[in-house]
Each structure stands twice: as C-alpha cells, then as structure tokens.
Design a protein around this motif. Structure first.
Motif, PDB file in Angstrom:
ATOM      1  N   GLN A  53     -31.719  18.125 -42.420  1.00  0.00           N
ATOM      2  CA  GLN A  53     -31.921  19.560 -42.632  1.00  0.00           C
ATOM      3  C   GLN A  53     -30.776  20.160 -43.437  1.00  0.00           C
ATOM      4  O   GLN A  53     -30.991  21.015 -44.288  1.00  0.00           O
ATOM      5  CB  GLN A  53     -32.051  20.270 -41.288  1.00  0.00           C
ATOM      6  CG  GLN A  53     -33.431  20.103 -40.697  1.00  0.00           C
ATOM      7  CD  GLN A  53     -33.577  20.851 -39.392  1.00  0.00           C
ATOM      8  OE1 GLN A  53     -32.654  20.876 -38.587  1.00  0.00           O
ATOM      9  NE2 GLN A  53     -34.739  21.440 -39.173  1.00  0.00           N
ATOM     10  N   LEU A  54     -29.580  19.690 -43.156  1.00  0.00           N
ATOM     11  CA  LEU A  54     -28.430  20.202 -43.906  1.00  0.00           C
ATOM     12  C   LEU A  54     -28.548  19.839 -45.378  1.00  0.00           C
ATOM     13  O   LEU A  54     -28.198  20.615 -46.256  1.00  0.00           O
ATOM     14  CB  LEU A  54     -27.140  19.610 -43.343  1.00  0.00           C
ATOM     15  CG  LEU A  54     -26.586  20.276 -42.095  1.00  0.00           C
ATOM     16  CD1 LEU A  54     -25.390  19.522 -41.591  1.00  0.00           C
ATOM     17  CD2 LEU A  54     -26.179  21.711 -42.398  1.00  0.00           C
ATOM     18  N   LEU A  55     -29.049  18.631 -45.620  1.00  0.00           N
ATOM     19  CA  LEU A  55     -29.137  18.171 -47.002  1.00  0.00           C
ATOM     20  C   LEU A  55     -30.224  18.890 -47.773  1.00  0.00           C
ATOM     21  O   LEU A  55     -30.043  19.262 -48.925  1.00  0.00           O
ATOM     22  CB  LEU A  55     -29.431  16.665 -47.027  1.00  0.00           C
ATOM     23  CG  LEU A  55     -28.255  15.745 -46.728  1.00  0.00           C
ATOM     24  CD1 LEU A  55     -28.719  14.312 -46.668  1.00  0.00           C
ATOM     25  CD2 LEU A  55     -27.205  15.896 -47.825  1.00  0.00           C
TER      26      LEU A  55
ATOM     27  N   MET B 259     -32.001   8.694 -41.049  1.00  0.00           N
ATOM     28  CA  MET B 259     -31.036   9.792 -40.895  1.00  0.00           C
ATOM     29  C   MET B 259     -31.386  10.645 -39.674  1.00  0.00           C
ATOM     30  O   MET B 259     -32.546  10.722 -39.297  1.00  0.00           O
ATOM     31  CB  MET B 259     -31.162  10.712 -42.112  1.00  0.00           C
ATOM     32  CG  MET B 259     -29.946  10.791 -42.944  1.00  0.00           C
ATOM     33  SD  MET B 259     -30.315  11.770 -44.390  1.00  0.00           S
ATOM     34  CE  MET B 259     -29.165  11.012 -45.509  1.00  0.00           C
ATOM     35  N   ASP B 260     -30.389  11.298 -39.076  1.00  0.00           N
ATOM     36  CA  ASP B 260     -30.749  12.208 -37.996  1.00  0.00           C
ATOM     37  C   ASP B 260     -31.221  13.543 -38.574  1.00  0.00           C
ATOM     38  O   ASP B 260     -30.948  13.851 -39.729  1.00  0.00           O
ATOM     39  CB  ASP B 260     -29.582  12.405 -37.019  1.00  0.00           C
ATOM     40  CG  ASP B 260     -28.409  13.076 -37.676  1.00  0.00           C
ATOM     41  OD1 ASP B 260     -28.361  14.298 -37.625  1.00  0.00           O
ATOM     42  OD2 ASP B 260     -27.580  12.373 -38.271  1.00  0.00           O
ATOM     43  N   ILE B 261     -31.949  14.258 -37.751  1.00  0.00           N
ATOM     44  CA  ILE B 261     -32.619  15.469 -38.246  1.00  0.00           C
ATOM     45  C   ILE B 261     -31.624  16.459 -38.835  1.00  0.00           C
ATOM     46  O   ILE B 261     -31.864  17.076 -39.867  1.00  0.00           O
ATOM     47  CB  ILE B 261     -33.341  16.230 -37.119  1.00  0.00           C
ATOM     48  CG1 ILE B 261     -34.172  15.290 -36.271  1.00  0.00           C
ATOM     49  CG2 ILE B 261     -34.175  17.354 -37.648  1.00  0.00           C
ATOM     50  CD1 ILE B 261     -34.773  16.012 -35.073  1.00  0.00           C
ATOM     51  N   THR B 262     -30.500  16.604 -38.124  1.00  0.00           N
ATOM     52  CA  THR B 262     -29.550  17.630 -38.535  1.00  0.00           C
ATOM     53  C   THR B 262     -29.045  17.368 -39.945  1.00  0.00           C
ATOM     54  O   THR B 262     -29.021  18.274 -40.783  1.00  0.00           O
ATOM     55  CB  THR B 262     -28.368  17.650 -37.560  1.00  0.00           C
ATOM     56  OG1 THR B 262     -28.894  17.672 -36.247  1.00  0.00           O
ATOM     57  CG2 THR B 262     -27.501  18.843 -37.779  1.00  0.00           C
ATOM     58  N   THR B 263     -28.673  16.121 -40.208  1.00  0.00           N
ATOM     59  CA  THR B 263     -28.176  15.805 -41.545  1.00  0.00           C
ATOM     60  C   THR B 263     -29.277  16.051 -42.576  1.00  0.00           C
ATOM     61  O   THR B 263     -29.028  16.615 -43.641  1.00  0.00           O
ATOM     62  CB  THR B 263     -27.709  14.335 -41.597  1.00  0.00           C
ATOM     63  OG1 THR B 263     -26.924  14.083 -40.455  1.00  0.00           O
ATOM     64  CG2 THR B 263     -26.921  14.047 -42.846  1.00  0.00           C
TER      65      THR B 263
END
Lengths: 1029, 524
Positions: free
Chosen positions: B82-84, B76-80
């Motif tokens: 972190q959002l999760l 997964m990319d970092i942003t996803t």
C-alpha cells in the motif's frame, strides 16, 4: 452538605476507568467533596499518583480497593488505619499472586480473617439475588464495619431494587451508604470509556451492544446532583465513613534492611568504617584535605537524613558482584558522591569533574538518592538471584513500569475499537511511528489515498489525543529493586510478572520517588561484558592488564585515534553523529570525552546548527565571563552551560539559590515543556542575579539561556561515568584491537554495529579475521597468533545460523586435541543432528573435511547416524557433479549462513558491472570537489530519522571501502519513498559536502537528489540494516 | 510426437486468476458463454486505472500490472504494497477460483475427456491439465487441436499461458516458458526445454528447492545431469520419496523396471456436471397459464423421477418459455427447503406464472434444474409427542414458500434481537434463513421494556404544561437514562413509565438533545 466519594475506578483499573487519578482528585476538590476514595479493582497502582495530587490540593484521600469475589459479589475494602492498609495490601497481594499476570482471584472465605480492620462496603448490584445467609455471614464477620453501598446510575429497575436493599439493611441492621461508581472524572469521557471497554473486550464498539455502559452517569457529580439522586441519610453516611478514615499515605515509613550492620555498631559508624577502608585504597599516598572535607559533609548529611542503610545495601550488592568477577559501575547522580567513590560504587574521582553533592542528595528535596549500577549484561541475573537469596522474595521485589498508550499502540487499539480496517491501521501505525511523525495526519491520510468517514476520523483523532499516556498494563522495570526490612506487601501490593518466578510491586519509579522509597537500580550494560572479556583476553598474553584500573590514563595515541573519528565499537561515541563530532571537537583529555558525550544530544547537533562550544573551542567566538563566580562555573566548558550541574551551580553562585532550590530548578528545566514550573523560578532567579550586582539584561539573557538549555542539558556526573567506559574501550581498541573486536563480537547483540560491520572495521585496522572452521573454531570467537606475530580473530560457531548452542558447544569438546578427519569421523564423535550438519555445511565450516560448501552439503545431507555395523557400508559413487560455487555465490551464501563474509565485499564484485562502475567509492569521496556532483552505490546498513532533525533522514551506505553518510531532505524522501523503504542496495546521485575547516580529518556526507533501488542485483543477499533506532 | 502410445499433456495456467476470479458471477453451466459475462477486472468496480492486489494471510499473492509497475511483488506484506502503490487490496477467494476452473473445464471437455485441475500453493497459480494424445486424430493433429483450445480460451477474460509436454508436471512447468506449439515437438525437445527452467518453479517443495539451491543446483537441467550420471536414489535419500516422484514424473523416469505398464498412473476421466433439462413443444400456441398447467405438472414429475433416481433434491428450478420467433423468457422458482417431490414446486411455479400474463404465445416450455444436491441422510428424531408440531412446521415452510413466491423474497422477514443500548436498534429485521439472537442480556431482565415498541418515536404534545398523547400522560417510574451510539447518531434520553388518563401504560422519553418528549412504546 457533606459528601465523600467512596467508589472511584481510575484508569489504573486498566481499560476500565477513563480518567487519571489526579483528574479525579482535582475534580473532587472543585466539587467540594469531603474526601475521595480511590478504589481500583484489586489494585493500589494508582493511589500514589492520587496521593501526590491530593497533597497538593489538600484533598482528603481515602485508600481502598474493590474486589469482584469468586461468588459474584462486589465488595469495597477501605483502609481507615495503617494496620488496615497493610491488611489490604496483603490481601491484594494474595489475590494477585494466586492468579496469572494481570488477573486476580479473591474468595469470600478469605475476607473474614484477612481484613480485620478494613471497612467493608457491600456494593448492591441490580442483578443480585439477595441471599439472607450471605448477609448474616457478612454481618457476623464485619459487624459495625459493614455497609451496603447503593450505586444509583439511572438504570431501569433501580427504584424497586433500592427498596429491597433498604429492607435488608433494616432487618440486618446494616447501614446503607451512597456509593455511586465513578469511572470518569467528567461525563465528557464517556466515548473514551466506551473505547477502553471495547479494547478490553477485544472487539469494536459497534459489536459491544449492552456490554457498554448504559449511560455516562459514572462520573463525579456535583453535590446538587447527588442530593437529587440519593436520600440525605445515605449521603451523610459517606461522611461517617470518611471520618473513620485516619490513614494517610504519608504514614508509610520505609524500613531499610538492617542485617548489613553488625550488632553493636551504629549504621553510620559501620558506613564510616567502610568509607575509611575505601579511601585508603583510593588514595594510598594520603587523602587530600578537600576530599576529607567533602567526605565529612556527605557523611553528616547521610546521617542526618538516615540514608546509611541505603549506601550499605548498594555497597553490599556491588561487593558481591566484584567478588564474583562481574564488572559493574555506578553512574548517574551517584557519581557526584565521594562516599560512593570510596565504597567502589562509582569510579569518578572528585578531581575528574566538578562534584556537586546537591545533585545527588539535598536536604530541601527530601527525596532518597538514586544510585544506578550497571552490571555486565550477560551476568546481571547472578546479581538479581543474589538479592533474592539474601533478602527473600517477601522483602525484595522489582518495581513496575506502567506501560502506557503512545503513538503506535494508541492508533492500533483505538482504531480497532472504532471498527476500523486492520490493514489500514497497520499502515497508519507504521507510518505514524516514524515516517510522517508530527505531520498533519488527516492531510497525510488523504495524500496516501485513505478515504474514511470524516466523522469517524474526527472521533479517531480526538480519542487518540485523550488516550495518550493512559496506562495499559504493568510491566517489569529493567532492574529497579525495592528491598525492605519487613514484608514489602505491607507497603505495596505485589503481583506476578510475566517472567516466571518474578514478582513486581504495583508502583513504578515515579511512585517510589513520591513515596520516598529507596530503589536500587540493577541495570544491564553490554559494554561491561565486552570490557570484561577484553580484559581477560589481553591478560592471557599481557599479565600487566588485569582490571580497568590497570589501563594507563590519558594516552595520547588513544585520543589521536578518536580525533580521526575512528570510534566504531567504542562505548557511547560510535553513532553517526558522534563520529562526525569527534574530528570537530578534537578530544585531548578525559574531560573532553565527558563533554563529547554530553554535547551530542538530539537538540544541538542536528541540521546545520553547530554548538557555540565548538565555535569557542575553535577560536571563532570570544569567551567572556561577567564575573569570577560565573567564570569558576563555566570555564571548563568555555562559558557555555553544557551540564545540568552547571545550571545548578550558576543559580547558587550568581542567583543565591540554596543547593536544594538549585536542584528543584534543575528538575524544572528537565521537565520544561511538560509543565510550566520553570517559570515559577523566573523571578527568584532574575532577582537573585540583580541582587548580586548583575544587570537586568544579563539576568534576562541568562534565564533565556537556561530555558533553552532544557532541550539538551545533560548531567555531568552521568556523562563522566560513561566517559570512563568510553576511554577504556577506546584505549583497548587502539592498543589491543584483536582483543577489542573479539570481545565485542562475543558480547553481541550490543552497540550500533552488526558483526559484519565490526569485522570489516577490524580488518581495516589490520586485524586478521579467520573463518569458522570445524577443526579450529571454538564456540565463541578466539584470539589467534598469526604468522607475523600479530594477533587475529578466529570466528566461532556462535555465528553459524540455525546451529543451536548445545550443538555448537559440543564440537570443540568432542574434537579435543585430535582434529576430525572426515565427515563420518565428525558424526561418529559428536551427536550432531542432520540439521546441525547442514547448517555447518551451508556455513562453509566443513571445507577441510568435505571440500566446498556444495560438496559438503551434498555429502552431509546423505550421512546416516553412526552405527558400528554399517560403518563401511556407504554406497560409493554418490558424489556431486556440480561445479563449486562462484565467488558471488559464496559471498551471498556467507551472508545467508553466517551473516558476514570474509571474502570480497559484494560491492567489489558488483563494481565490475554497469552502473556500479560509474559510481564513486566511499574512499574516493574525500578527493572530490565540495558541493560537486557525485554518484555512489552501497548496501543500506542504517536508516535514521531523529525526531528533532525536522524530518531529515540519514542513511548509511556501505561499500568495499567504508560507509558513506547520506542526508535525505524531506522533499527527496517524498519522491523516493519506495526506494528508501524497500531498498537494500541503492544508487544515490547527489552532491558531496566536505567539511575541512577546523578538523584534521574531513567530514564527508552526500546530499541525496535521486535514489535508485537496485536490490535485485543483489539477489537475496541477507544483509541486515539497523533502522530508525 | 513420434511415440504413438505415449501421452501428451497440455497445461493451461491462468496467471491472473486470483484477481479475475473475483468478478465471477456465473452459476450456469448450461449456457456457458463466458464472453458474454462481465468478467474482466475492469468490472470489479468499474475502474481499471488503479493498482490492485490480491492478498492471502496478509501477503500479496497477485499484483496487477499497475501495482507491479509501482514496485509491488508477490510475497510482500500489505502495508509495504500500500505504501508503494496505494493499491486497492482484495482478499483472495479460492472458492471462486475453483468455480472458474470448473466452468473452464466444462469448456475444455469438448476437446478431451481427460482434464485435471492443478494448483500451486507457493506461486498462487492454478490451471488445467489436458491429456490430448487420444484426441489428436479427431481434431487433426497437435497443432490444430491446441490452436482450437487456445482460440476457445482466448475468448474468455482469463489470461493464460500454456505448455505442452510428455507429462503433466512437465507441461505445467513449461507453461512458465514461452514456447509456441508447431506440432513437431518430441519428448527430447520437451526435456531440452525443461532443462533450462529454474528450480524455483518447484516452489511447492520449498525445503527441497532450498536444499538443492544450497548444493549448487540452479536449473532442472542440473538435476537431470546428476540423475543421468549417478542415480535417482541419491536424490531419494536426500530429498525424500515425494519429491523424487515428482522428478520422475517430470522426466518420465520409470522407477519400476519390470511391468512398468502396471504401475502407470491412470488418467482421470473428467465427469462433466449433470443437470436436468426437459421440454415440451405445444402443437398449438398457448396463450393462457391454465393451458400450461398439465405440461408444468408433467415436466415436474419427470424432474421428480430424475431426482429420486439419483437420490438428489433441489432448491431452484428455471422455466424457459419460448415462441416460434425465438423470444425467450425465464421464470425462476426457489424453495427455502430442498425438494425432491414435485408438488410444492408445482404450487410455487403456478404462483409465479399467475403473477404475470404470458408475454407471447408460447410454443415451447422447458424446465431446467442445474443445481441438485445429494439427499441428506437425516436422522429421525424420536419425537412422539411433537408430531403435530412437525406437521405444523411443514405447513409453515409451505406457507412461507408460497408467501415468498407471491410477494417476493424481500417482503417476508422475521424479527430478531440485536444487542444495543438504543431501544429501536434492538429490533432487527432478518431474512428468514438468518439465525436470530435469542439471548437477552441480563440488563433487560430488570429494565422495563414495552410490549410494542414504536419504530419511530412519536412526539408528545404539551398541553396546559402537561404531557399529552391521545390523552394526558403522567410519568410514574424513572428515569432510566440511555446514552449511546455517539460514534454515529448520538442518543441521550431519559425513559419513564407513564400512564395515560385511560390507564394505558406507555413508555415515554425525554430527549436530552432536543429537549422534547416522545412516546416510544406501549405496555400490554
């Protein structure tokens, strides 16, 4: 004391200046300067904006530009006259054109011969080693047009340096002038100036060190401050220079290309001749008297305002396109002109809508008309090349678009410049773009666990506000051409665009409008490509349909189809919101389509708000008019103002506005919220109504209605142009569905729906769709005649993933009339690469030659390049032992290799399993109880979060029977953000809402309460979702 | 195993290494007591109650259980991510992972001399492969040996899975399945187990795996079936020699039909880390440092000989003194320049010993040097004129080393230029080893800057409406306005060159914020 500011760098010297041109002008006015020179670096990009502000405030504006020469010297060239302006613009063009996009290259040697009339200020730099020879050369070249500019910025060592320059000035007889650079209109912009400098250096302010400005002195100072900084004679010299400058931007006269008019004919006579010929074609039975009178009125105004050449230029381009068989259509305000209709630029006949020529051209507005012409998106380049060829690159150029800082880019760049963590910024910008749009950002940040130094956070948010709207760079307008009689570079500098062989001018659309320069919009429209293809396909079996004109008008079956909300693929009314509106509005005629297109705007349609028009149409609300005059205007829309033209007409018939004033009111309404100009019209509007005998209460109400209208008002002319394409595409969908879907699929990418969704819709409409096949497909999708005589679609090689166009196009050519007999035969007769063969095998295209996709791939992966000597030498006994793919595997691989499947819908396969067997299908929803519990499952094909829908998120879930609309309220979004973000296959539990009142097809949507992500059940299904458009 | 001459591999795969390795601080291989070291993830920042992910190239390569529960997956990319999960993001440190594997290899060396490291790039997993067929008798059979190894490693904080098989790659892939070791395994059983594994495990060969998947292969067993029925050559021409070799390795397929033994891949002999350790036991309790000196000299000479023989040099040594009651004390000695001769180390050691009294009566003195480095082949500069300078440099190095030994590392530093608009920030205190910025920007060529810049500006008094700092001051040149650092500690000053009544030129400024005058420097 007299003073002129001669060294001003606005934010159009990108990422250097920290104030808008208008801010400088306003401040210069407040400070009582004699004049203000805008001297952006090798650019005139900001001068028009400054000019507009200067005209408004009565400030004397001087046009100039600063150059950093290749030998390190800094010079400012100022244009005192029109001829000097042309020199300056030409010099900037030269310097810009010889360098890459966004840069320039100016040499000392160029100056002498290129700038013969400009005034030159040699900016004294602290680190300059003054070379005597250079001074002599400059003096010889520019004589009494040369000054030494002293830029006193309170830097160390300036006093000693000044003495040296003073000495040089005396020796060489070069006068010194106060020339303090202003990068900001006010000293408070220093932080922003540091930030943009850091962005330019692609680093953070913490790392910038002395690359940042020493102090915040580069701002517009008061006369008192200036008097303390510079000797009086240096300040007086600024006024001397200002007095020498007589040039005003208003002198720029635009010359239209004249070659379109034959030698001994006047332009208006030529235009009349063309219009006469056109009107005979439009009304072969005779031109109606009211049309004749409209034409006379228009032509008289065109002649008076000298716009003949403009109409002739657009006519010439449209004529070329038609001759080449390129579909095109004018739209926008031009549809209000009968002249445009007669010249075949637009297709809106005067009877179709209430034509209002003032919306197009008005004497009071004194602005050039704007004709936007859409061309087929796949053939627009031919039109562009024609323009370049006809007028040459010196006379034709594309307008610029100023790319400015908005949300995401601002967060990213300002954050980086402040030294914030990149992954955090990535996170923030993605969030702010759609998720938490408009929310309280610091609170949101805290909520998602972002911990930051609060002071830095404060700076961050302050700077974000300031940088909004700051220009970042120039880009190419989508199709706005400026064509002139002589060199464009005499008017405005040109520079290279990022696209090879393209040049853009340094002004954008607004600037062109302000300078009253004509722009021809050569725009691209996907639907025109699709319609041309559809017409060709239909004509192949029905010779009666050759062009758009051959399509029968006001076809009942077509409107019946639209009343059911059956509009997938149809131009302009295929969105989720439009499809929901169609059954409510029940369009029965062309004008209903014009209203349908205009009424589904973000404002009125979202949430539970139902437009008053619909209530009146459904008979739920009485229709009344205070006077006959108003009735005439509002009757077509049942008393509710929907179009911008109606507001104009209202102001004219009820409040006594002239046509031009009415148009100014329209503009004020369109810009309502950006400025408060609308309120300037309030008194005039209300008094006009009172004078015409209306009551105060009515006047107040109507003005409030007009104000509220700002959010959603749409031009009728625009809507009508679109409605034509909307009707035509609907008619083709209704009567020739195979040709319709085939043409749409061949014109991708365009529209709202993916090929997979279009094909599913086609099959629901009884169109047989056949898979891509090595022995039957062409490059594009083709029409085939089925056994029952019904036309179907054979998919083409263009859908095969990773198969390049060249490979795909050579297969049908190599095949000719003799089908391939084996894989080896295919390899022998084509030059397909291994990769191409593998793509074909993976896409199940080779099944007639090699069996299922596993076998085909196994065999294809071992094929050697064809060699006559080794023809029979392949070892035997190398076949694959694996069993063929299951249905599920085939479906998944279809999606992965072609992007769609013609087999069973994945949901139909999953439907056998728990928990999908407990979920309702889309087709079942309508039979449920209103407000009852429901559980549905589907593949996410779209997520939409309209800015005006107070945070509601709309999601489309597709199953084997259709697409369900899911409404997700804010609180549910918060609870299920991960499911919404990452889910491809979701199960939604909620309540179903079914609207049956006043519609002939129920409108169904599901209000989500609980969302479960079950994507893992799909494995790696390659479905694409259209998100947040 | 029935076949006595065949090999047997045990694969240990450390599944959470990307995260756990981040807290690895150990340097010492001589005292490898992993359990005593604070290595658990909980010690990363003292908080285990939060989701953590390790990333490489902006993608998650490892997610802890809390992050996984929140839906974070590798890839997964970092942003996803972190959002999760709002997870803490930690960058991968492959050097540390290698250090941990090194330390663990040292541990396992007692069980087998054949140890290899294995890393899967696609899965971001690493581990050790131990060939144990020759050690079975010594440790009492497969079951006993494997249990010993597993028990030993279980005391470390690193989570692991293991797999046993007839070949190294087979053992590695079987570590992804959960089979207990009972000692009766056979090659046939290993192959049966392998056949059930999914082909996705061969992720380091993504093209081959994708090609296989698209041809209907799902498990390693599917491949085996095809190979058995047809031939390995059909794979070779489709998927290349490298991948086919891997398949042969996994299934121990012999591609060389004649004299196969000649083509057998040799086992790598593990070479443990060498270090120097020597000690002297005294015949009587030593109470004074002076009495230690001969022993120190002798041990250092031994070290010197050791290093010279191996063409090595060292920067750090460790002295360990102990009494008869097992009290121990460590004294570390460090030199900035690597040394192979004993003299400087002797001087530095004496300084360290003399700094404190002996804590007990010393019975044993031990010298340990764990990290030696190869002697650099330095080219000699033809520097005839500057020989003296070279010797001066040598003296300087010795002096610095002695100063650091006597005063501590933190007390010896140098000054460097830091690019800033704010004068006091331009003086940077740097460690001696750090590179210092010698480039002054152009602005400083013109601007006045004092010879002596005061670290903290001194307030100027105002007497009789004149500026007074140890005498009356008269501003001469200025102002130079400095405005900056608004994002942390805003500065806004007008600087002047001023002259004191005794003609001393000083650099003064007027603070535009607090409206006070200060002296900031003195000119020569």
């Amino acid at each position: 004391m007299r003073y002129a500011q001669l060294h001003t760098t606005t934010n159009f010297t990108f990422l250097t200046g920290a104030s808008h041109p208008a801010e400088f002008v306003q401040r210069a006015d407040e400070l009582g300067y004699d004049a203000l020179a805008i001297t952006d670096e090798c650019s005139l990009a900001g001068v028009v904006k400054a000019f507009v502000a200067a005209e408004e405030l009565g400030v004397k504006l001087i046009i100039g530009s600063r150059f950093r020469l290749s030998n390190g010297m800094d010079l400012i060239a100022i244009a005192p006259s029109r001829i000097a302006y042309a020199e300056l613009s030409g010099f900037i063009t030269l310097a810009r054109r010889r360098a890459d996009k966004g840069t320039y290259e100016a040499h000392f040697e160029d100056l002498r011969f290129r700038l013969r009339h400009c005034l030159i200020i040699w900016v004294a730099k602290l680190s300059d080693t003054i070379v005597d020879a250079v001074a002599t050369e400059l003096t010889n070249a520019f004589k009494d047009r040369l000054w030494i500019g002293i830029n006193h910025r309170l830097q160390g060592g300036e006093q000693q340096d000044f003495a040296r320059w003073q000495l040089l000035g005396r020796e060489k007889n070069i006068p010194l002038v106060a020339c303090g650079e202003a990068l900001m209109h006010s000293a408070e912009r220093k932080p922003l100036q540091d930030i943009v400098t850091a962005i330019r250096h692609k680093t953070s302010i913490q790392e910038m060190g002395t690359k940042l400005e020493l102090n915040g002195e580069a701002y517009l100072k008061s006369l008192h401050q200036l008097a303390r900084l510079y000797p009086p004679e240096l300040l007086a010299e600024t006024a001397v220079i200002a007095d020498l400058c007589h040039f005003s931007m208003s002198e720029l006269r635009y010359q239209y290309p004249r070659e379109l008019v034959p030698g001994n004919v006047t332009p208006i006579a030529h235009l009349r001749c063309l219009v006469d010929a056109g009107k005979q074609q439009r009304w072969p039975q005779g031109v109606p008297a009211e049309v004749e009178s409209l034409l006379e009125k228009e032509l008289a105004l065109i002649e008076e305002l000298e716009y003949e050449y403009y109409f002739l230029t657009v006519h010439d381009i449209v004529r070329f396109a038609r001759a080449q068989g390129i579909l095109c259509q004018g739209r926008g305000s031009a549809a209000n002109s009968v002249v445009c209709y007669c010249l075949f630029i637009t297709e809106i006949a005067p009877g179709l809508i209430g034509v209002l020529f003032e919306r197009f051209i008005s004497r009071e507005r004194d602005e050039p008309p704007d004709i936007d012409v859409d061309f087929e998106h796949q053939r627009r380049e031919e039109v562009i090349q024609y323009i370049y060829q006809k007028y040459g690159r010196e006379r034709a150029a594309i307008a610029a678009v100023v790319i400015t800082y908005r949300g995401k880019s601002a967060v990213r760049d300002v954050g980086k410049a402040l030294g914030m963590d990149e992954s955090l910024l990535d996170h923030l910008s993605k969030n702010m773009a759609w998720w938490e749009r408009g929310a309280d950002v610091p609170t949101t940040l805290t909520a998602i666990g972002v911990k930051m130094d609060s002071e830095l956070l404060t700076h961050f948010f302050n700077l974000l506000q300031l940088i909004q709207g700051f220009p970042r760079h120039l880009s190419q307008h989508t199709g706005g051409f400026v064509i002139s009689e002589t060199r464009i570079s005499d008017l405005v500098p040109l520079e290279n665009a990022s696209m090879a062989e393209r040049t853009i001018i340094q002004w954008d659309k607004e600037d062109l409008e302000s300078m009253r320069l004509l722009k021809v919009d050569v725009l691209a429209l996907g639907m025109l490509s699709a319609l041309r293809r559809a017409l060709e396909l239909i004509n192949s079996y029905d010779s009666r349909i050759r062009s758009l004109q051959d399509i029968p008008r006001e076809d009942k079956d077509t409107y019946d189809m639209l009343c059911r909300g059956d509009s997938v693929g149809v131009f302009q009314i295929e969105s989720r919101a439009q499809m929901a509106m169609l059954p409510r509005l029940q369009p029965q005629c062309f004008y209903d389509l014009v209203i349908e297109i205009a009424i589904v705007r973000p404002g009125p349609i979202q949430g539970d708000m139902v437009h008053p028009y619909l209530r009146r149409r459904a008979g739920l609300e009485p229709i009344s008019f205070p006077s006959d005059a108003i009735k005439d205007v509002l009757l077509p829309t049942l008393g509710v103002p929907i179009f911008q033209e109606q507001v104009m007409k209202l102001s004219m018939v009820a409040a006594g506005f002239t046509g031009g004033e009415a148009d100014q009111l329209r503009r004020a309404i369109t810009n309502w919220g950006k400025n408060s100009k609308l309120l300037l019209f309030e008194d005039k509007f209300k008094n006009g109504l009172l004078a015409n005998g209306y009551t105060q209460e009515f006047a107040n109400n109507l003005f409030e209605q007009v104000k509220g209208f700002g959010g959603y008002g749409f031009p009728e002319s625009h809507s009508a142009s679109f409605a034509i394409l909307c009707y035509v595409s609907s008619w083709i969908k209704r009567h020739h569905p195979a040709a319709f879907y085939c043409a749409l699929l061949n014109s991708q990418p365009m529209g709202f729906y993916s090929p997979s969704q279009l094909i599913q819709d086609a099959r629901r409409h009884g169109v047989q769709v056949l898979p891509v096949d090595i022995n039957h497909s062409d490059y594009e999708n083709t029409l085939v005649l089925g056994e029952t005589g019904v036309r179907g679609i054979r998919l083409g090689f263009l859908f095969v993933n990773k198969l390049n166009t060249r490979d795909a196009q050579q297969i049908p050519i190599a095949r000719g009339n003799s089908p391939f007999t084996s894989l080896k035969d295919l390899v022998r007769r084509t030059s397909l690469s291994d990769a191409a063969l593998e793509s074909l095998a993976s896409a199940d295209v080779l099944r007639t030659l090699a069996g299922d996709r596993f076998q085909a791939r196994w065999q294809a992966s071992a094929l050697m390049p064809h060699s006559p000597l080794l023809d029979e030498s392949d070892p035997a006994g190398d076949e694959l032992l694996m069993p063929g793919p299951s249905l599920e595997q085939n479906v998944l691989d279809d999606y992965a290799s072609v992007g769609l499947t013609l087999r069973t819908h994945p949901m139909a396969i999953l439907r056998q399993e728990f928990p999908f067997n407990k979920c309702k299908r889309f087709a079942d929803l309508v039979s449920l109880r209103h407000k009852g519990f429901v559980r549905i499952a589907g593949i996410v094909t779209g997520r939409q979060r309209p800015g005006t829908a107070s945070g509601v998120l709309f999601m489309s879930l597709e199953d084997e029977t259709g697409t369900s609309n899911v409404v997700i309220w804010n609180s549910t979004q918060q609870r299920f953000r991960s499911e919404i973000l990452t889910g491809k296959l979701l199960i939604v539990k909620g309540t179903v809402e079914i609207l049956t009142e006043g519609v002939n097809v129920p409108i169904v949507h599901v209000i989500a309460g609980h969302i479960q992500n079950v994507t893992d059940r799909l494995h790696n299904l390659a479905s694409s979702s259209r998100d947040f458009h | 195993m029935n076949e006595s001459n065949s090999r047997l591999w045990l694969a240990i795969r450390f599944f959470d290494l990307p995260l756990t390795a981040l807290s690895f601080t150990g340097q010492s291989f001589t005292e490898l007591s992993l359990t005593s070291r604070p290595l658990t993830t909980s010690n990363l920042d003292g908080d285990t109650d939060k989701p953590q992910v390790v990333i490489q190239k902006k993608r998650v390569i490892f997610a802890n259980s809390l992050a996984q529960q929140a839906g974070v997956q590798p890839g997964m990319d970092i942003t996803t991510a972190q959002l999760l999960s709002g997870c803490e993001v930690l960058p991968r440190d492959e050097t540390k992972e290698q250090s941990v594997l090194h330390a663990l290899s040292e541990q396992c060396y007692q069980f087998s001399p054949y140890i290899e490291r294995y890393s899967s790039e696609a899965l971001a997993q690493s581990g050790l492969l131990l060939e144990i067929s020759t050690c079975l008798k010594l440790f009492g059979g497969i079951h006993a040996l494997c249990e010993k190894i597993i028990t030993q490693l279980a005391q470390t904080p690193y989570g692991f899975n293991y797999g046993l098989a007839h070949s190294a790659p087979a053992a590695w892939y079987l570590s992804f399945a959960d089979y207990a070791i009972n000692g009766t395994e056979s090659k046939a059983l290993f192959i049966e187990r392998l056949n059930a594994l999914p082909i996705a495990l061969l992720g380091d060969y993504p093209k081959a795996v994708e090609a296989l998947r698209k041809t209907g292969f799902n498990t390693l067993g599917d491949i085996a079936t095809q190979i058995n029925a047809k031939s390995i050559s059909s794979f070779k021409k489709r998927l290349g020699a490298e991948f086919t070799d891997l398949l042969c390795d996994i299934y121990a397929i012999d591609q060389n039909f004649q004299q196969a033994a000649l083509f057998e891949t040799p086992r790598n002999n593990y070479r443990p880390v060498e270090w120097f350790a020597a000690e002297i036991q005294f015949e009587y309790p030593v109470t004074l440092v002076a009495q230690l000196e001969p022993a120190i000299e002798s041990l250092l000479q031994q070290l010197s000989t050791y290093l010279r023989k191996r063409q090595q040099q060292c920067q750090s040594i460790e002295w360990r003194i102990a009494d008869i009651y097992h009290h121990q004390e460590l004294i570390q000695v460090h030199s900035d320049e690597p040394q192979s001769h004993w003299q400087l180390l002797y001087d530095l050691s004496l300084i360290q010993f003399n700094n404190k009294a002996l804590p007990f009566e010393v019975d044993t003195l031990k010298l340990v040097c764990e990290q030696a480095m190869p002697l650099q082949q330095r080219s000699q500069v033809l520097d005839f004129e500057q020989r003296r300078r070279k010797s001066t440099l040598q003296d300087f190095t010795v002096t610095i080393a002695k100063l650091k030994a006597r005063l501590g590392d933190g007390a010896v530093y140098k000054l460097g230029y830091r690019d800033s608009r704010v004068p006091e920030i331009t003086n940077a205190i740097l460690a001696l080893a750090e590179k210092c910025n010698q480039q002054l920007p152009d602005v400083h060529l013109k601007s006045l800057r004092p010879t002596w810049l005061l670290t903290t500006p001194e307030l100027i008094e105002q007497r009789h409406e004149r500026l007074y700092w140890h005498g009356y001051l008269t501003p001469l040149v200025g102002p130079e306005r400095v405005i900056g650092d608004w994002w942390q500690k805003p500065v806004a000053r007008d600087y002047f060159l001023a002259q004191r009544q005794d003609h001393l030129p000083v650099w003064i400024f007027f603070d535009l914020y607090n409206k006070q005058w200060y002296v900031h420097g003195v000119f020569a």
